[in-house]
Structure formats: structure tokens, C-alpha cells
Scaffold this active site. Structure first.
Site, short mmCIF file in Angstrom:
data_model
loop_
_atom_site.label_atom_id
_atom_site.label_comp_id
_atom_site.label_asym_id
_atom_site.label_seq_id
_atom_site.Cartn_x
_atom_site.Cartn_y
_atom_site.Cartn_z
N GLY A 26 0.83 -1.21 0.00
CA GLY A 26 0.00 0.00 0.00
C GLY A 26 0.86 1.25 0.00
N ASN A 27 0.22 2.38 0.25
CA ASN A 27 0.96 3.63 0.35
C ASN A 27 0.30 4.52 1.40
OD1 ASN A 27 -1.07 5.43 -1.02
ND2 ASN A 27 -0.63 4.07 -2.75
N ARG A 28 0.84 5.70 1.59
CA ARG A 28 0.45 6.55 2.71
C ARG A 28 -0.66 7.55 2.38
NH1 ARG A 28 5.91 9.24 4.25
NH2 ARG A 28 4.52 10.43 5.61
#
Length: 217
Positions: A26-28
Site C-alpha cells: 500500500g501507500n500513505r
């Protein structure tokens, strides 16, 4: 020209690409920018559809929300939401996803100190929207960059044949991912405009002002 009566589709948040039943890539991205844009579009009278990745944010008033998890699911939901007058691709979509998802949790094994993952490209949502026969009148992309922001943004503008690219530098304290504030530079073929630093709610209205200007051309 107002967005009253227009149909606006916004994508927001990250995508999660599952490795196994426990883990994902995932990412932020918090989704705050995309949610602010959807809220602003609804306030301007647009029929607004928000395709949201996995985030913990309330649905803005007057917005139809579609929750998704992966890049493929987001692609399918956005394409299904067309035709529209405006598409704003504010989501931070994963560029790659595992070729296969393990059916059981990947375990540590004695004697193995590394794990190799085979990743494949995810569908390019922005390019797909810009090239479909049901292309919206205005297509807006986002570019989150760590270096050479202007060069990467203008390259994206040309390669994907979109109308506007809103670019920002990430990895800077108080701006970008996980922040309530941001600073954008919006690029188009023959111009650009800096927006902010400002709260994302303010930037959402500033960006939609530029979208409305496109309607007047």
C-alpha cells in the site's frame, strides 16, 4: 460556468494490493485531497461519484460513494461510473500488484532470509479514462513526486493526454500524504498555476475553479 448539473467522478485514497490474507502492498495516501474535491463538487451542484480506496473518512454530503480496495477494482468502478463531464484522478493508485495472492499466510521458514515477489503492472486508470469513447470533457490527473516535479507532471500531461495535472512534492513535512494541508502546481498545455500552500479543502475549490475555466473554452 458552474458545475451545477454536471456529473463529476473523483477517485481518492490508496489502493491495497494483497500478498496473502494478512499482508498487502500500500501507500500513505489518506484520501483527504480527493474527498475534499468530491465535497466541493457536490457543493457546486454536481452529481458527484466518489470512488474511494481503503480510507477512514466520512462520506461528504450529497456524494455517492463506491468503496474499493485494489487498483483493478478502482479501475472497474471508475470506468463503470462513466459517462461523466469531469474526472479527477486524485487517488494514489499502485503501479504494481502481486502476480498471485497466496491463499494462506506467508510464513517465515528456517534457512530463508529473503522473499522474492513477482509484481505485474496494474491498469492505468487515468489513461483509460482519457482514451475511452466516453471520455469526460475535462480529465484531471494528479502527480505526487519526490524530485523534478514540473518535468514529471508535464510528461504525464502529454503521455496520458489529459487536460490538467495537479502536481505536488511528497515527503515534505506538512504537505502531501497524511496532511491536512498541501501545495499544488496545476499544469496544462499552455500554462500553469501554483495553488497554496493551503488546507486541502481550500485547494479543492481552487482546483475546481480551474476545471470550470475549461468548461468556458
Amino acid at each position: 460556468m458552474s458545475l451545477a448539473g454536471a456529473r463529476v467522478v473523483v477517485s481518492a485514497g490508496p489502493t491495497y494490493e494483497d500478498l496473502d490474507p494478512v499482508r498487502f502492498i500500500g501507500n500513505r495516501s489518506s484520501g483527504k485531497m480527493g474527498f475534499a474535491i468530491a465535497a466541493a463538487a457536490a457543493r457546486r451542484g454536481a452529481e458527484t461519484v466518489l470512488v474511494a480506496g481503503p480510507v477512514h473518512l466520512p462520506t461528504p454530503p450529497g456524494v455517492t460513494r463506491i468503496d474499493v480496495r485494489s487498483a483493478q477494482q478502482m479501475h472497474d468502478a471508475v470506468i463503470d461510473a462513466l459517462p461523466a463531464d469531469v474526472y479527477v484522478g486524485a487517488a494514489a493508485v499502485a503501479d504494481f500488484t502481486p502476480r498471485s495472492i497466496a491463499t494462506d499466510k506467508i510464513k517465515k521458514e528456517a534457512g530463508r532470509d529473503t522473499l522474492v515477489l513477482e509484481l505485474v503492472r496494474t491498469p492505468d486508470i487515468l489513461a483509460a479514462v482519457a482514451s475511452t469513447p466516453r471520455r469526460p470533457r475535462v480529465v484531471v490527473g494528479f502527480a505526487a513526486e519526490t524530485t523534478d516535479v514540473a518535468r514529471h507532471a508535464r510528461d504525464k500531461l502529454q503521455r496520458k493526454r489529459v487536460d490538467l495535472v495537479a502536481a505536488n512534492r511528497v515527503g515534505v513535512a506538512g504537505s502531501g500524504f497524511e496532511s491536512d494541508d498541501n501545495a499544488l502546481t496545476v499544469y496544462w498545455n499552455d500554462g500553469e498555476r501554483a495553488l497554496g500552500p493551503a488546507p486541502k479543502t481550500t485547494l479543492a475549490d481552487d482546483l475546481l475553479d480551474l476545471v470550470e475555466e475549461r468548461f468556458q473554452r
